[in-house]
Design an enzyme around this catalytic site. Structure first.
Site, mmCIF file in Angstrom:
data_model
loop_
_atom_site.group_PDB
_atom_site.id
_atom_site.type_symbol
_atom_site.label_atom_id
_atom_site.label_comp_id
_atom_site.label_asym_id
_atom_site.label_seq_id
_atom_site.Cartn_x
_atom_site.Cartn_y
_atom_site.Cartn_z
ATOM 1 N N THR A 247 0.741 -0.999 0.038
ATOM 2 C CA THR A 247 0.501 -0.322 -0.471
ATOM 3 C C THR A 247 1.068 1.346 0.414
ATOM 4 O OG1 THR A 247 0.114 -0.355 2.361
ATOM 5 C CG2 THR A 247 -1.781 -0.928 1.108
ATOM 6 N N GLU B 166 -5.943 -4.060 -0.850
ATOM 7 C CA GLU B 166 -5.950 -4.809 -0.216
ATOM 8 C C GLU B 166 -7.511 -5.732 -0.256
ATOM 9 O OE1 GLU B 166 -4.831 -2.012 1.022
ATOM 10 O OE2 GLU B 166 -4.382 -1.148 2.497
ATOM 11 N N LYS C 176 -15.330 17.167 9.284
ATOM 12 C CA LYS C 176 -16.444 17.608 10.770
ATOM 13 C C LYS C 176 -16.573 18.965 11.030
ATOM 14 C CE LYS C 176 -14.636 12.974 11.907
ATOM 15 N NZ LYS C 176 -13.302 13.173 11.190
ATOM 16 N N TRP D 195 -20.999 15.780 8.861
ATOM 17 C CA TRP D 195 -20.204 15.652 8.543
ATOM 18 C C TRP D 195 -20.168 15.985 6.766
ATOM 19 C CZ3 TRP D 195 -18.277 9.380 9.140
ATOM 20 C CH2 TRP D 195 -17.485 9.716 10.250
HETATM 21 P P1 ADP Z 1 -3.705 3.987 -1.423
HETATM 22 O O1 ADP Z 1 -3.589 5.417 -2.213
HETATM 23 O O2 ADP Z 1 -3.290 4.515 0.212
HETATM 24 O O3 ADP Z 1 -2.569 2.323 -1.458
HETATM 25 P P2 ADP Z 1 -5.491 2.003 -2.968
HETATM 26 O O4 ADP Z 1 -4.651 2.840 -3.836
HETATM 27 O O5 ADP Z 1 -5.870 0.344 -2.620
HETATM 28 O O6 ADP Z 1 -4.624 2.955 -1.870
HETATM 29 O O7 ADP Z 1 -7.008 3.354 -2.938
HETATM 30 C C1 ADP Z 1 -7.412 2.253 -2.060
HETATM 31 C C2 ADP Z 1 -8.567 4.339 -2.018
HETATM 32 O O8 ADP Z 1 -8.949 4.664 -2.813
HETATM 33 C C3 ADP Z 1 -9.797 3.316 -1.176
HETATM 34 O O9 ADP Z 1 -9.858 3.087 0.347
HETATM 35 C C4 ADP Z 1 -11.222 4.642 -1.048
HETATM 36 O O10 ADP Z 1 -10.471 6.292 -0.482
HETATM 37 C C5 ADP Z 1 -10.071 5.386 -2.462
HETATM 38 N N1 ADP Z 1 -10.885 4.897 -3.478
HETATM 39 C C6 ADP Z 1 -10.549 3.610 -4.724
HETATM 40 N N2 ADP Z 1 -11.904 3.981 -5.730
HETATM 41 C C7 ADP Z 1 -12.570 5.115 -5.150
HETATM 42 C C8 ADP Z 1 -13.437 5.410 -6.544
HETATM 43 N N3 ADP Z 1 -14.605 5.348 -7.114
HETATM 44 N N4 ADP Z 1 -14.238 6.512 -5.054
HETATM 45 C C9 ADP Z 1 -13.921 7.100 -4.376
HETATM 46 N N5 ADP Z 1 -12.986 6.736 -3.583
HETATM 47 C C10 ADP Z 1 -11.868 6.006 -4.411
#
Ligand code: ADP
Length: 539
Positions: free
Chosen positions: A184, A328, A437, A442
């Site tokens: 991640t 994940e 918040k 929210w």
């Molecule tokens: P990271 O960038 O922290 O590694 P990921 O790339 O796995 O995480 O991204 C996961 C997160 O991206 C999700 O938990 C969500 O918050 C956001 N996300 C993914 N797709 C969407 C979407 N279509 N709309 C809004 N948020 C999204």
């Protein structure tokens, strides 16, 4: 009981064999880092993956060893995924856009033994090599003619497998054995590794092919602009092998001109990427007057897709499927395709549904819970923490980092706040750490951003919460103007009036030249919060 079905482990060796046997001639087209275009097919990719597996075995690699890649989307990277897993190893795809320190941390944490990398990254690799504690071999993903001069002892990818056994048999593994590893991006704390198994990868790929997910078949020509290094390009290198689809890979290119040319030249009908890529593409199309050939479907996810984007593509005859997922989750959790009820309600309902983040695929269970952990009703308005579970959702991070990450019933907390409606559409309200918040209520930063980018003259927008003496936090809108545009604070506020709840109205609007992004293309809100920490709002 007498009678049973066959025990047939779901492994990546079987998957690539299927593609090679049943779709041998189906093409994989790549733009190469060295320049030019390369054409191959599933049969050849399988054979070269086999040779790579044999070559890695000859180097002393053993089952469960982690073998890293730093590479763009090309046929060679696809061969690595299958070749590494096929020798029993774990393909650790590293995101080259991370900072040096993060790459070093990840490679050392994974204890990668080999690093295969594209020519673009030679300077990066030379810089960090002294700090890479476990890498024994550096392999450049190129041919002899393009091998760079280097202080490192480099191997040539095209030679690694060439002398190896072309009939190498895939190392037998049970389906729950690991096959891939992706970290991640770790915007909070150290990155954590998600260890994908053969089984999770195959099931995820099969689900991705289904009609209401990516609808991938043998006639599909897929262009995953989503990188292989970020959650396996959303399954496309695997899903295309399930279906025998043609795969088009743009190598190091993410610009509108190259992608448009590729889409038209290769008859791409389905493409996938994060919203920022498509934003660039829309600007390019407007400026150039060019079209998108046979493209008729886009899957967009990673960040929320604004209404204006869905409409702009609809006007060009391209349907947008909104998807949601995370590293994940391999990464696909939900994809939006209209249900019969939505279709019956007409175009506006269809658009509203497409703005939501989609419905769960079979293989993903989702629920939204409130602060007391009680299930929220599926009414489209009650929101809370989004929990997921299923065979391609993480159970434990690599090396047990973060401890127990699921509850007693196996639910994983996504860190997102969401609603689910009666048709099963999930809508992300915000990431829990980004939600604003205000006075005990929210405000969704995502919804505000999506509304703001619809305003003429706006290229990109971000909304963060800024401390407020009375309301706790209030929204601050940060805008990047399109080149040449002169949109003002008053224009922005006027545009938002009537489009959002009155009490959501940003307390201030600031204009900056560029917004910070994470290595995976998301708005880097931590940096924005830092930058605007002292921003004073009226009491
Ligand atoms: P990271 O960038 O922290 O590694 P990921 O790339 O796995 O995480 O991204 C996961 C997160 O991206 C999700 O938990 C969500 O918050 C956001 N996300 C993914 N797709 C969407 C979407 N279509 N709309 C809004 N948020 C999204």
């Amino acid at each position: 009981m007498i009678g049973a079905m066959q025990d047939w482990p779901l492994t990546l060796g079987r998957l690539i064999d299927h593609a090679a046997v049943n779709h041998p001639q189906r093409e994989i087209v790549s733009l190469l880092v060295e320049g030019g275009e390369h054409r191959t097919n599933w049969a050849e990719v399988r054979d070269r993956a086999r040779r790579l597996a044999a070559g890695l075995t000859a180097l002393g690699m053993r089952p469960d060893d982690r073998i890293a890649t730093l590479a763009w989307n090309t046929h060679r990277h696809v061969e690595c995924l299958y070749g590494i897993a096929g020798m029993g190893g774990v393909a650790h795809t590293i995101n080259p856009r991370l900072f040096d320190d993060q790459i070093v941390f990840i490679a050392n944490h994974a204890a990668d033994r080999v690093l295969l990398f594209d020519l673009s990254f030679i300077a990066l690799v030379e810089r960090i090599a002294p700090r890479l504690e476990t890498i024994e071999h550096f392999v450049v993903l190129t041919d002899r003619a393009h091998m760079p001069e280097s202080s490192l002892d480099l191997m040539c990818y095209e030679e690694l497998g060439s002398a190896a056994d072309p009939d190498f048999a895939w190392v037998a593994r049970e389906e729950n054995a690991p096959a891939g590893l992706c970290y991640t991006s770790g915007t909070t704390g150290n990155p954590k590794g998600v260890l994908y198994s053969h089984r999770s990868t195959v099931l995820h790929a099969m689900a991705a092919c289904t009609a209401d997910a990516f609808a991938i078949g043998a006639r599909t020509v897929a262009l995953p602009v989503s990188p292989i290094y970020h959650a396996s390009a959303w399954s496309i290198p695997y899903a295309s092998a399930v279906a025998g689809a043609k795969l088009v890979l743009a190598g190091p290119h993410f610009d509108g001109a190259t992608l448009q040319r590729l889409i038209v030249a290769e008859d791409v009908d389905f493409a996938l990427a994060v919203p920022t890529i498509w934003l660039t593409m829309l600007h390019y199309l407007d400026a150039s007057g060019l079209g998108l050939g046979k493209l008729d479907r886009l899957a967009i996810g990673g960040s929320a897709v604004p209404r204006s984007m869905i409409e702009a593509f609809a006007a060009r005859g391209v349907t947008v499927s909104h998807l949601w997922g995370m590293t994940e989750m391999s990464p696909v959790g939900s994809v939006g395709a209209p249900t019969p009820e939505i279709v019956a309600q007409g175009d506006e309902a269809d658009l509203a549904a497409r703005m939501k983040q989609g419905r769960a695929l079979f293989g993903v269970e989702m629920k939204v819970v409130d602060d007391a952990n009680a299930d929220c009703p599926r009414d489209g308005t009650s929101f809370g923490r989004l929990l997921v579970r299923g065979p391609w959702t993480v159970a434990t991070y690599f090396r047990g980092d973060g401890g127990q990450v699921t509850d007693a019933e196996g639910w994983f907390d996504t860190g997102d706040v969401a609603t689910i409606d009666r048709f099963g559409y999930m809508a992300i309200v915000d990431r829990s750490k980004d939600v604003i918040k205000s006075g005990g209520e929210w405000i969704s930063s995502i919804e505000l951003e999506n509304a703001a980018v619809g305003c003429p003259g706006v290229l990109e927008a971000a909304v963060i919460g800024v401390p407020h003496p009375k309301w706790d936090e209030r929204p601050l809108l940060i805008v990047v103007r399109k080149p040449g545009a002169s949109v003002t604070r008053a224009d922005m506020l006027a545009y938002l009036t009537g489009r959002i709840a009155k009490w959501w109205m940003p307390d201030d609007v600031v204009f900056i030249d560029e917004l910070p992004h994470t290595a995976t293309g998301k708005l880097l809100k931590t940096a924005l919060r830092e930058q605007f920490r002292g921003h004073v709002l009226a009491a």
